[in-house]
Design a protein around this motif. Structure first.
Motif, PDB file in Angstrom:
ATOM      1  N   LEU A   1      -9.886   2.103   0.138  1.00 31.56           N
ATOM      2  CA  LEU A   1      -9.226   0.801  -0.016  1.00 31.56           C
ATOM      3  C   LEU A   1     -10.031  -0.128  -0.918  1.00 31.56           C
ATOM      4  N   MET A   2     -11.338  -0.161  -0.705  1.00 34.66           N
ATOM      5  CA  MET A   2     -12.194  -1.040  -1.501  1.00 34.66           C
ATOM      6  C   MET A   2     -12.213  -0.603  -2.969  1.00 34.66           C
ATOM      7  N   GLU A   3     -12.253   0.701  -3.212  1.00 40.83           N
ATOM      8  CA  GLU A   3     -12.243   1.190  -4.591  1.00 40.83           C
ATOM      9  C   GLU A   3     -10.936   0.838  -5.288  1.00 40.83           C
ATOM     10  N   TRP A   4      -9.828   1.041  -4.609  1.00 39.88           N
ATOM     11  CA  TRP A   4      -8.537   0.717  -5.199  1.00 39.88           C
ATOM     12  C   TRP A   4      -8.411  -0.780  -5.427  1.00 39.88           C
ATOM     13  N   ALA A   5      -8.842  -1.565  -4.454  1.00 47.19           N
ATOM     14  CA  ALA A   5      -8.747  -3.019  -4.594  1.00 47.19           C
ATOM     15  C   ALA A   5      -9.579  -3.496  -5.773  1.00 47.19           C
ATOM     16  N   ALA A   6     -10.727  -2.894  -5.975  1.00 47.41           N
ATOM     17  CA  ALA A   6     -11.596  -3.288  -7.084  1.00 47.41           C
ATOM     18  C   ALA A   6     -10.953  -2.941  -8.430  1.00 47.41           C
TER      19      ALA A   6
ATOM     20  N   TRP B   1      -5.449  -4.682  -7.645  1.00 48.82           N
ATOM     21  CA  TRP B   1      -4.842  -5.123  -6.381  1.00 48.82           C
ATOM     22  C   TRP B   1      -3.366  -4.740  -6.300  1.00 48.82           C
ATOM     23  N   ARG B   2      -2.698  -4.661  -7.443  1.00 53.45           N
ATOM     24  CA  ARG B   2      -1.262  -4.369  -7.428  1.00 53.45           C
ATOM     25  C   ARG B   2      -0.960  -2.969  -6.920  1.00 53.45           C
ATOM     26  N   ASN B   3      -1.921  -2.042  -7.004  1.00 55.07           N
ATOM     27  CA  ASN B   3      -1.696  -0.666  -6.576  1.00 55.07           C
ATOM     28  C   ASN B   3      -2.058  -0.434  -5.111  1.00 55.07           C
ATOM     29  N   LEU B   4      -2.463  -1.462  -4.397  1.00 58.34           N
ATOM     30  CA  LEU B   4      -2.860  -1.313  -2.998  1.00 58.34           C
ATOM     31  C   LEU B   4      -1.717  -0.753  -2.155  1.00 58.34           C
ATOM     32  N   GLU B   5      -0.470  -1.095  -2.522  1.00 62.44           N
ATOM     33  CA  GLU B   5       0.696  -0.626  -1.788  1.00 62.44           C
ATOM     34  C   GLU B   5       0.797   0.894  -1.788  1.00 62.44           C
ATOM     35  N   GLN B   6       0.289   1.553  -2.837  1.00 62.12           N
ATOM     36  CA  GLN B   6       0.359   3.012  -2.934  1.00 62.12           C
ATOM     37  C   GLN B   6      -0.472   3.715  -1.858  1.00 62.12           C
ATOM     38  N   LEU B   7      -1.430   2.998  -1.273  1.00 64.47           N
ATOM     39  CA  LEU B   7      -2.266   3.612  -0.242  1.00 64.47           C
ATOM     40  C   LEU B   7      -1.629   3.592   1.135  1.00 64.47           C
ATOM     41  N   VAL B   8      -0.509   2.885   1.256  1.00 66.16           N
ATOM     42  CA  VAL B   8       0.165   2.794   2.555  1.00 66.16           C
ATOM     43  C   VAL B   8       0.926   4.083   2.769  1.00 66.16           C
ATOM     44  N   PRO B   9       0.688   4.743   3.917  1.00 67.24           N
ATOM     45  CA  PRO B   9       1.381   6.001   4.167  1.00 67.24           C
ATOM     46  C   PRO B   9       2.883   5.790   4.261  1.00 67.24           C
TER      47      PRO B   9
ATOM     48  N   ALA C   1       0.938  -3.304   3.332  1.00 64.68           N
ATOM     49  CA  ALA C   1       0.183  -3.512   2.089  1.00 64.68           C
ATOM     50  C   ALA C   1      -0.340  -4.941   2.005  1.00 64.68           C
ATOM     51  N   VAL C   2       0.493  -5.914   2.351  1.00 62.04           N
ATOM     52  CA  VAL C   2       0.049  -7.315   2.333  1.00 62.04           C
ATOM     53  C   VAL C   2      -1.056  -7.537   3.358  1.00 62.04           C
ATOM     54  N   SER C   3      -0.885  -6.979   4.538  1.00 57.74           N
ATOM     55  CA  SER C   3      -1.906  -7.131   5.580  1.00 57.74           C
ATOM     56  C   SER C   3      -3.236  -6.525   5.160  1.00 57.74           C
ATOM     57  N   ARG C   4      -3.182  -5.330   4.603  1.00 55.60           N
ATOM     58  CA  ARG C   4      -4.416  -4.676   4.148  1.00 55.60           C
ATOM     59  C   ARG C   4      -5.048  -5.467   3.002  1.00 55.60           C
ATOM     60  N   GLY C   5      -4.221  -5.975   2.099  1.00 53.08           N
ATOM     61  CA  GLY C   5      -4.743  -6.800   1.013  1.00 53.08           C
ATOM     62  C   GLY C   5      -5.463  -8.031   1.529  1.00 53.08           C
ATOM     63  N   MET C   6      -4.904  -8.663   2.554  1.00 49.28           N
ATOM     64  CA  MET C   6      -5.548  -9.840   3.154  1.00 49.28           C
ATOM     65  C   MET C   6      -6.862  -9.446   3.824  1.00 49.28           C
ATOM     66  N   GLN C   7      -6.877  -8.278   4.464  1.00 51.52           N
ATOM     67  CA  GLN C   7      -8.113  -7.821   5.089  1.00 51.52           C
ATOM     68  C   GLN C   7      -9.182  -7.540   4.040  1.00 51.52           C
ATOM     69  N   ILE C   8      -8.793  -6.922   2.942  1.00 48.80           N
ATOM     70  CA  ILE C   8      -9.757  -6.648   1.861  1.00 48.80           C
ATOM     71  C   ILE C   8     -10.303  -7.974   1.327  1.00 48.80           C
ATOM     72  N   ALA C   9      -9.432  -8.960   1.136  1.00 48.36           N
ATOM     73  CA  ALA C   9      -9.884 -10.279   0.678  1.00 48.36           C
ATOM     74  C   ALA C   9     -10.867 -10.884   1.684  1.00 48.36           C
TER      75      ALA C   9
ATOM     76  N   LYS D   1     -13.905   5.145   8.203  1.00 47.27           N
ATOM     77  CA  LYS D   1     -14.875   4.811   7.149  1.00 47.27           C
ATOM     78  C   LYS D   1     -14.413   5.271   5.767  1.00 47.27           C
ATOM     79  N   GLU D   2     -13.913   6.483   5.652  1.00 42.42           N
ATOM     80  CA  GLU D   2     -13.482   6.998   4.354  1.00 42.42           C
ATOM     81  C   GLU D   2     -12.328   6.181   3.799  1.00 42.42           C
ATOM     82  N   ARG D   3     -11.427   5.796   4.665  1.00 48.67           N
ATOM     83  CA  ARG D   3     -10.269   4.995   4.244  1.00 48.67           C
ATOM     84  C   ARG D   3     -10.728   3.620   3.740  1.00 48.67           C
ATOM     85  N   VAL D   4     -11.733   3.034   4.386  1.00 46.85           N
ATOM     86  CA  VAL D   4     -12.263   1.741   3.946  1.00 46.85           C
ATOM     87  C   VAL D   4     -12.813   1.873   2.530  1.00 46.85           C
TER      88      VAL D   4
END
Length: 108
Positions: free
Chosen positions: A90-95, A98-106, A49-57, A84-87
Motif C-alpha cells: 500500500l505504501m509503495e503504491w501510494a508513493a 494515489w490514483r491507483n490505490l483503488e486497484q489494490l482493493v480486492p 479505497a477511500v478508507s485505505r487512502g485516508m489511512q495511508i495519509a 505487514k506485506e500488504r502495508v
C-alpha cells in the motif's frame, strides 16, 4: 471500514424485517439476513479505497510528525487488518500514484 460493515448489517436487518413481514419461518429469515449482509454493493470497492487512502495519509502524518508507528492508529489498523506485506505494498503504491490505490482493493 466500520461504516461499510455497518451498512451491510443494516441491509441484512432490512431483509430480515421484510422476511418477517411476509411471515417466513425464523430459520429462513436468519438465512436471508445473512445472505443480504454479504451481497457486494456497487460502492464497496470505492469506499474501501477511500478508507485505505485516508489511512495511508494518516500514516504519512504520523511519520512526518516523528510519531512511533506502533502508536499510530492508522498504521496499527492497517497492519492488523491487512498484514505487514500488504502495508508495504500500500505504501509503495501510494508513493507512486494515489490514483491507483483503488486497484489494490480486492474484487468483491
Amino acid at each position: 471500514m466500520d461504516g461499510k460493515d455497518w451498512l451491510h448489517g443494516r441491509i441484512g436487518d432490512l431483509a430480515g424485517f421484510l422476511l418477517d413481514l411476509i411471515g417466513t419461518p425464523r430459520v429462513v429469515r436468519m438465512f436471508g439476513k445473512e445472505i443480504a449482509k454479504r451481497i457486494p454493493l456497487p460502492w464497496d470497492q470505492q469506499l474501501v479505497a477511500v478508507s485505505r487512502g485516508m489511512q495511508i495519509a494518516g500514516i504519512v502524518v504520523c511519520v512526518i510528525n516523528g510519531r512511533d508507528l506502533a502508536k499510530c492508529e492508522c498504521f496499527v489498523d492497517v497492519v492488523v487488518n491487512e498484514g505487514k506485506e500488504r502495508v508495504r505494498q500500500l505504501m509503495e503504491w501510494a508513493a507512486k500514484d494515489w490514483r491507483n490505490l483503488e486497484q489494490l482493493v480486492p474484487a468483491a
